[in-house]
Design a protein around this motif. Structure first.
Motif, PDB file in Angstrom:
ATOM      1  N   ASN A 116       0.815  -1.215   0.000  1.00 40.36           N
ATOM      2  CA  ASN A 116       0.000   0.000   0.000  1.00 40.36           C
ATOM      3  C   ASN A 116       0.852   1.271   0.000  1.00 40.36           C
ATOM      4  OD1 ASN A 116      -2.402  -1.584   0.175  1.00 40.36           O
ATOM      5  ND2 ASN A 116      -2.053  -1.787   2.375  1.00 40.36           N
ATOM      6  N   HIS A 117       1.970   1.234  -0.734  1.00 41.42           N
ATOM      7  CA  HIS A 117       2.826   2.407  -0.847  1.00 41.42           C
ATOM      8  C   HIS A 117       2.016   3.543  -1.487  1.00 41.42           C
ATOM      9  CE1 HIS A 117       7.349   3.500  -1.296  1.00 41.42           C
ATOM     10  NE2 HIS A 117       6.638   4.546  -0.950  1.00 41.42           N
ATOM     11  N   THR A 118       1.956   4.684  -0.828  1.00 42.29           N
ATOM     12  CA  THR A 118       1.143   5.796  -1.310  1.00 42.29           C
ATOM     13  C   THR A 118       2.028   6.922  -1.825  1.00 42.29           C
ATOM     14  OG1 THR A 118       1.065   6.801   0.894  1.00 42.29           O
ATOM     15  CG2 THR A 118      -0.697   5.257   0.311  1.00 42.29           C
ATOM     16  N   ASN A 119       1.407   7.834  -2.548  1.00 44.24           N
ATOM     17  CA  ASN A 119       2.132   9.007  -3.038  1.00 44.24           C
ATOM     18  C   ASN A 119       1.150  10.140  -3.314  1.00 44.24           C
ATOM     19  OD1 ASN A 119       2.177   6.769  -5.558  1.00 44.24           O
ATOM     20  ND2 ASN A 119       1.262   8.736  -6.084  1.00 44.24           N
ATOM     21  N   LYS A 120       1.632  11.357  -3.209  1.00 46.29           N
ATOM     22  CA  LYS A 120       0.832  12.523  -3.581  1.00 46.29           C
ATOM     23  C   LYS A 120       0.705  12.581  -5.100  1.00 46.29           C
ATOM     24  CE  LYS A 120       0.217  14.516   0.487  1.00 46.29           C
ATOM     25  NZ  LYS A 120      -1.118  14.772   1.049  1.00 46.29           N
ATOM     26  N   CYS A 121      -0.426  13.068  -5.584  1.00 42.91           N
ATOM     27  CA  CYS A 121      -0.679  13.101  -7.024  1.00 42.91           C
ATOM     28  C   CYS A 121      -1.004  14.520  -7.483  1.00 42.91           C
ATOM     29  CB  CYS A 121      -1.844  12.189  -7.388  1.00 42.91           C
ATOM     30  SG  CYS A 121      -1.594  10.467  -6.917  1.00 42.91           S
ATOM     31  N   ALA A 122      -0.443  14.905  -8.616  1.00 48.39           N
ATOM     32  CA  ALA A 122      -0.708  16.223  -9.189  1.00 48.39           C
ATOM     33  C   ALA A 122      -2.114  16.277  -9.779  1.00 48.39           C
ATOM     34  CB  ALA A 122       0.318  16.532 -10.269  1.00 48.39           C
ATOM     35  N   VAL A 123      -2.621  17.490  -9.901  1.00 52.77           N
ATOM     36  CA  VAL A 123      -3.884  17.740 -10.590  1.00 52.77           C
ATOM     37  C   VAL A 123      -3.555  18.264 -11.982  1.00 52.77           C
ATOM     38  CG1 VAL A 123      -6.008  19.097 -10.612  1.00 52.77           C
ATOM     39  CG2 VAL A 123      -5.087  18.248  -8.441  1.00 52.77           C
ATOM     40  N   LEU A 124      -4.086  17.606 -13.011  1.00 48.60           N
ATOM     41  CA  LEU A 124      -3.911  18.055 -14.385  1.00 48.60           C
ATOM     42  C   LEU A 124      -5.056  18.992 -14.752  1.00 48.60           C
ATOM     43  CD1 LEU A 124      -3.084  14.582 -16.027  1.00 48.60           C
ATOM     44  CD2 LEU A 124      -1.570  16.117 -14.738  1.00 48.60           C
ATOM     45  N   THR A 125      -4.775  19.909 -15.669  1.00 54.75           N
ATOM     46  CA  THR A 125      -5.826  20.851 -16.064  1.00 54.75           C
ATOM     47  C   THR A 125      -5.921  20.957 -17.580  1.00 54.75           C
ATOM     48  OG1 THR A 125      -6.669  23.107 -15.845  1.00 54.75           O
ATOM     49  CG2 THR A 125      -4.276  22.853 -15.924  1.00 54.75           C
ATOM     50  N   SER A 126      -7.150  21.126 -18.045  1.00 58.13           N
ATOM     51  CA  SER A 126      -7.397  21.350 -19.472  1.00 58.13           C
ATOM     52  C   SER A 126      -7.346  22.835 -19.817  1.00 58.13           C
ATOM     53  CB  SER A 126      -8.768  20.785 -19.859  1.00 58.13           C
ATOM     54  OG  SER A 126      -9.801  21.432 -19.127  1.00 58.13           O
ATOM     55  N   ARG A 127      -7.190  23.688 -18.814  1.00 58.96           N
ATOM     56  CA  ARG A 127      -7.114  25.122 -19.091  1.00 58.96           C
ATOM     57  C   ARG A 127      -5.897  25.429 -19.954  1.00 58.96           C
ATOM     58  NH1 ARG A 127      -8.379  25.296 -13.588  1.00 58.96           N
ATOM     59  NH2 ARG A 127      -6.203  25.724 -13.069  1.00 58.96           N
ATOM     60  N   LYS A 128      -6.042  26.347 -20.862  1.00 55.16           N
ATOM     61  CA  LYS A 128      -4.978  26.715 -21.790  1.00 55.16           C
ATOM     62  C   LYS A 128      -4.513  28.133 -21.461  1.00 55.16           C
ATOM     63  CE  LYS A 128      -5.612  22.882 -24.090  1.00 55.16           C
ATOM     64  NZ  LYS A 128      -6.561  22.245 -23.167  1.00 55.16           N
ATOM     65  N   PRO A 129      -3.421  28.279 -20.718  1.00 56.92           N
ATOM     66  CA  PRO A 129      -2.964  29.631 -20.365  1.00 56.92           C
ATOM     67  C   PRO A 129      -2.548  30.418 -21.593  1.00 56.92           C
ATOM     68  CG  PRO A 129      -1.340  27.976 -19.753  1.00 56.92           C
ATOM     69  CD  PRO A 129      -2.559  27.225 -20.177  1.00 56.92           C
TER      70      PRO A 129
END
Length: 260
Positions: A116-129
């Motif tokens: 059960n090794h865990t890790n933090k996960c990034a949030v991806l975005t569809s926004r186009k800067p």
């Protein structure tokens, strides 16, 4: 791991200025999402080589640049170091890779050191800067490996580089070098920063580091994170859900990868 002070790379900024948030909404500096990607030789004397940066997008799933994965050499084993609490790291072996056929992105699946090794996960975005918008990256490009008795010691710093979006290329910059959706940015992109996440002002990932025009300059190009959605993984069980074959888009639809 032997502590050693490394001089900051050109353009590195004050880390206290930066933040991101994970899929659980927890705000932090993003370090727990980042991984240095290496290979090592075994059996024989320790021989680690840094290749680039990656970042977690789901439990055990790391996004990076395709050209980082393509640098894996026969006879050497790919792995990541995961940053834990109190400056500790754990080593996780890569057991599956997938690269996108038409762009410079790819996926690694890694094994845990413990159940059960865990890790933090990034949030991806569809926004186009748009041009002029803030863009920053967090990478593990500042590294050093040196002989230490019969083995090796390793030092590595997470550093942040701040800039802005210079231009957006929705259908690619050209037909040969960068024919996929990408952006030009003006932060410093050093060797070893390839594959690192590129965040917008909201702390979400809109792109992945791809290339600099000339090494260590502030003319850099980053691939739209949308290209990850077509990457395929095999025989995966995450959060009690089983998938024989799944794209990252399927994992987004299942709520495993967060893509806003």
């Amino acid at each position: 791991m032997k502590p050693e002070l490394l001089e900051p790379l050109k353009g590195a900024d004050d880390p206290s200025r930066y933040w991101s948030h994970d899929k659980d909404g927890v705000v932090g500096d993003g370090k727990a999402m980042l991984v240095p990607i290496l290979t090592y030789r075994s059996p024989g004397p320790a021989d680690f080589r840094f290749l680039g940066t990656g970042f977690f997008i789901a439990p055990g799933i790391v996004a990076t640049a395709k050209h980082v994965i393509e640098a894996f050499e026969p006879g050497r084993f790919p792995l990541i170091f995961q940053f834990e609490q109190e400056n500790q790291v754990s080593m996780r072996r890569v057991h599956e890779i997938c690269v996108h056929k038409e762009s410079d992105v790819g996926i690694l699946r890694v094994l845990g050191e413990k159940p059960n090794h865990t890790n933090k996960c990034a949030v991806l975005t569809s926004r186009k800067p748009q041009a002029g918008s803030l863009a920053f990256t967090s990478v593990v490009a500042n590294t050093k490996v040196w002989a230490d008795g019969p083995g090796q010691s390793i030092a590595m710093n997470v550093e942040n580089f701040r800039g802005k979006v210079v231009q957006q290329f929705p259908t690619g910059r050209d037909r040969v070098m960068l024919p996929w959706p990408c952006y030009q940015v003006d932060f410093h992109l050093h060797g070893g920063g390839s594959g690192g996440p590129v965040f917008d002002a909201g702390g979400e990932v809109f792109a992945i580091n791809c290339a600099s025009h000339t090494p260590e300059t502030d003319i850099a190009f980053v691939t739209s994170v949308d290209m990850l959605l077509g990457c395929i993984i095999q025989n995966i069980v995450i959060e009690n859900k089983s998938y024989t074959t799944a794209t990252i888009r399927d994992l987004v639809d299942a709520g495993i990868v967060l893509y806003t």
